[in-house]
Design a protein around this motif. Sequence first.
Motif, short mmCIF file in Angstrom:
data_model
loop_
_atom_site.label_atom_id
_atom_site.label_comp_id
_atom_site.label_asym_id
_atom_site.label_seq_id
_atom_site.Cartn_x
_atom_site.Cartn_y
_atom_site.Cartn_z
N THR A 14 5.77 -24.49 -30.02
CA THR A 14 4.56 -25.27 -29.80
C THR A 14 4.82 -26.71 -30.23
O THR A 14 5.76 -26.99 -30.96
CB THR A 14 3.38 -24.72 -30.62
OG1 THR A 14 3.68 -24.88 -32.01
CG2 THR A 14 3.10 -23.26 -30.30
N ASP A 15 3.97 -27.62 -29.76
CA ASP A 15 4.11 -29.02 -30.18
C ASP A 15 3.97 -29.16 -31.69
O ASP A 15 4.57 -30.04 -32.30
CB ASP A 15 3.09 -29.90 -29.46
CG ASP A 15 3.55 -30.29 -28.07
OD1 ASP A 15 4.59 -29.78 -27.62
OD2 ASP A 15 2.88 -31.11 -27.44
N ALA A 16 3.15 -28.30 -32.31
CA ALA A 16 2.97 -28.35 -33.76
C ALA A 16 4.25 -27.98 -34.50
O ALA A 16 4.51 -28.49 -35.60
CB ALA A 16 1.84 -27.42 -34.19
N GLN A 17 5.08 -27.14 -33.90
CA GLN A 17 6.33 -26.72 -34.53
C GLN A 17 7.47 -27.71 -34.30
O GLN A 17 8.27 -27.96 -35.19
CB GLN A 17 6.75 -25.34 -34.01
CG GLN A 17 5.80 -24.24 -34.39
CD GLN A 17 6.10 -22.96 -33.65
OE1 GLN A 17 6.38 -22.97 -32.44
NE2 GLN A 17 6.03 -21.84 -34.35
N ALA A 18 7.58 -28.23 -33.09
CA ALA A 18 8.66 -29.16 -32.72
C ALA A 18 8.16 -29.99 -31.54
O ALA A 18 8.14 -29.50 -30.42
CB ALA A 18 9.92 -28.41 -32.35
N ASN A 19 7.77 -31.19 -31.78
CA ASN A 19 7.16 -32.02 -30.74
C ASN A 19 8.21 -32.81 -29.97
O ASN A 19 8.46 -33.98 -30.22
CB ASN A 19 6.12 -32.97 -31.36
CG ASN A 19 5.25 -33.61 -30.30
OD1 ASN A 19 5.36 -33.30 -29.13
ND2 ASN A 19 4.39 -34.50 -30.72
N PHE A 20 8.84 -32.14 -29.00
CA PHE A 20 9.81 -32.80 -28.13
C PHE A 20 9.09 -33.77 -27.21
O PHE A 20 7.98 -33.49 -26.75
CB PHE A 20 10.56 -31.77 -27.27
CG PHE A 20 11.48 -30.88 -28.02
CD1 PHE A 20 12.77 -31.29 -28.33
CD2 PHE A 20 11.08 -29.61 -28.44
CE1 PHE A 20 13.64 -30.46 -29.02
CE2 PHE A 20 11.93 -28.77 -29.12
CZ PHE A 20 13.22 -29.20 -29.41
N PRO A 21 9.70 -34.90 -26.88
CA PRO A 21 9.08 -35.83 -25.93
C PRO A 21 8.98 -35.20 -24.53
O PRO A 21 9.82 -34.38 -24.15
CB PRO A 21 10.04 -37.02 -25.90
CG PRO A 21 10.88 -36.90 -27.12
CD PRO A 21 10.94 -35.45 -27.44
N VAL A 22 7.96 -35.59 -23.77
CA VAL A 22 7.83 -35.16 -22.38
C VAL A 22 9.10 -35.57 -21.63
O VAL A 22 9.67 -36.62 -21.89
CB VAL A 22 6.57 -35.77 -21.73
CG1 VAL A 22 6.53 -35.52 -20.24
CG2 VAL A 22 5.32 -35.22 -22.40
N ASP A 23 9.56 -34.74 -20.73
CA ASP A 23 10.78 -34.89 -19.92
C ASP A 23 12.05 -34.53 -20.68
O ASP A 23 13.16 -34.69 -20.14
CB ASP A 23 10.91 -36.28 -19.30
CG ASP A 23 9.89 -36.51 -18.20
OD1 ASP A 23 9.50 -35.52 -17.53
OD2 ASP A 23 9.46 -37.66 -18.01
N THR A 24 11.93 -34.00 -21.92
CA THR A 24 13.10 -33.48 -22.61
C THR A 24 13.68 -32.34 -21.80
O THR A 24 12.95 -31.49 -21.28
CB THR A 24 12.72 -32.96 -24.01
OG1 THR A 24 12.30 -34.05 -24.82
CG2 THR A 24 13.89 -32.27 -24.69
N GLU A 25 15.01 -32.30 -21.67
CA GLU A 25 15.69 -31.19 -21.00
C GLU A 25 16.65 -30.54 -21.98
O GLU A 25 17.39 -31.24 -22.69
CB GLU A 25 16.45 -31.67 -19.77
CG GLU A 25 15.54 -32.11 -18.64
CD GLU A 25 16.28 -32.40 -17.35
OE1 GLU A 25 17.51 -32.19 -17.28
OE2 GLU A 25 15.61 -32.82 -16.40
N ILE A 26 16.62 -29.22 -22.02
CA ILE A 26 17.50 -28.45 -22.89
C ILE A 26 18.28 -27.47 -22.03
O ILE A 26 17.67 -26.63 -21.34
CB ILE A 26 16.70 -27.70 -23.97
CG1 ILE A 26 15.90 -28.70 -24.81
CG2 ILE A 26 17.64 -26.86 -24.84
CD1 ILE A 26 14.91 -28.06 -25.75
N GLU A 27 19.60 -27.57 -22.04
CA GLU A 27 20.44 -26.66 -21.26
C GLU A 27 20.87 -25.50 -22.15
O GLU A 27 21.29 -25.70 -23.29
CB GLU A 27 21.67 -27.38 -20.72
CG GLU A 27 22.51 -26.49 -19.82
CD GLU A 27 23.69 -27.22 -19.21
OE1 GLU A 27 24.83 -26.80 -19.48
OE2 GLU A 27 23.46 -28.20 -18.48
N LEU A 28 20.75 -24.30 -21.60
CA LEU A 28 21.12 -23.08 -22.32
C LEU A 28 22.17 -22.33 -21.52
O LEU A 28 22.15 -22.35 -20.28
CB LEU A 28 19.90 -22.18 -22.49
CG LEU A 28 18.67 -22.82 -23.13
CD1 LEU A 28 17.45 -21.94 -22.92
CD2 LEU A 28 18.92 -23.06 -24.60
#
Length: 70
Positions: A2-16
């Motif tokens: 959630t944003d409360a746990q980890a507020n990544f910026p909009v458009d963040t991309e995470i490759e897994l």
Amino acid sequence: PTDAQANFPVDTEIELSQEGKGTLVIQAANGVVLASLRETKSTYTFVGQYGVAVLKKKGANDWRIAGDVV
């Protein structure tokens, strides 16, 4: 998360990627939307070893997933 746990910026991309032979599951936190091209659900599973997926944040608690997941 959630944003409360980890507020990544909009458009963040995470490759897994799944490097091992086990099962890799992506689980959305309560209150988080996780949507693919085909559906919106809380859990996606990699199709197998060497599968790759990308998460992209579209808004507050709103993510998209694309790649080798079902």
